[in-house]
Design an enzyme around this catalytic site. Sequence first.
Site: not given
Length: 291
Positions: A46, A109, A135, A140, A164, A206
């Site tokens: 990202t 989304y 992840y 987000r 993550k 990360i």
Amino acid sequence: MQSLIGTGVALVTPFKKDFSVDTEALSRIVNFQIDNGIDYLVVLGTTAENATLSQEEKELVISTVIDANKGRLPLVLGVGGNNTYKVVEELKTRDFSNFVAVLSVSPYYNKPTQEGIYQHFKAVAEASPIPVILYNVPGRTASNMLPSTVLRLANDFKNVVAIKEAAGDIVQAMKLIQGKPEGFLVISGDDMVTLPMVLAGGSGVISVIGEGFPRQFSDMVSLGLERKVDEAYKLHYLLAEAIDMIFEQGNPAGIKEVFKTLGLSENTVRLPLVNVNQDLADRLNKFVKSL
């Protein structure tokens, strides 16, 4: 997956003032990480503004990082999206010979159910020729991958080797650490809670702040892994103000301002992102110079 224990960084994509990819700056940033103790590099996550890059630009970023790295650090490649079949197609067709794992974000989304998230990553795991890092970043994606779903995937697929975890929820992270199968890594994706996660049994991070201050942040993680709590927390509190600042007006606008101050790259971001305002730029500049 011992190579994924410690501090990885999610590399930015530096742009010139004309918004083209700045390969020279990207090479400088890669070398800056290597010279200052980072353990592995994540490409096209990202933070790389992946969503604004053309396919040709993505290939340019990948080849630039591989060439600059020269095999010195393990590389992880971001391969994710909210179209499962497109992700699977890339996993089946891309050359992963330079990478130790893929980092794959939970679908955004679409807001899938937990079963939908499981089925998405089942398809990813079955298609990927190399290990998969899940992840979870609800801020987000608009959906949280629950510990029960993560642990189900970790137990069902041997090549799902890590997560993550970027929900910013230390209790959720502890549930993952408590319930994980042997060898599965719980990696922080939230810089501010990295040290508490490591001390609770996590495997590292990360990071975004880590690429701006790689020596201090990687030392903090190493000290945490060694259970040197007081020394680790000194570095945590040294960097805490900067962690808040780099995310204050969005990522990677904040960390790119740090890179500008360090002389590594321009601070250019692509729309819909914009640069940090002058007040934040001045505060970041002052912090960098104070270190």
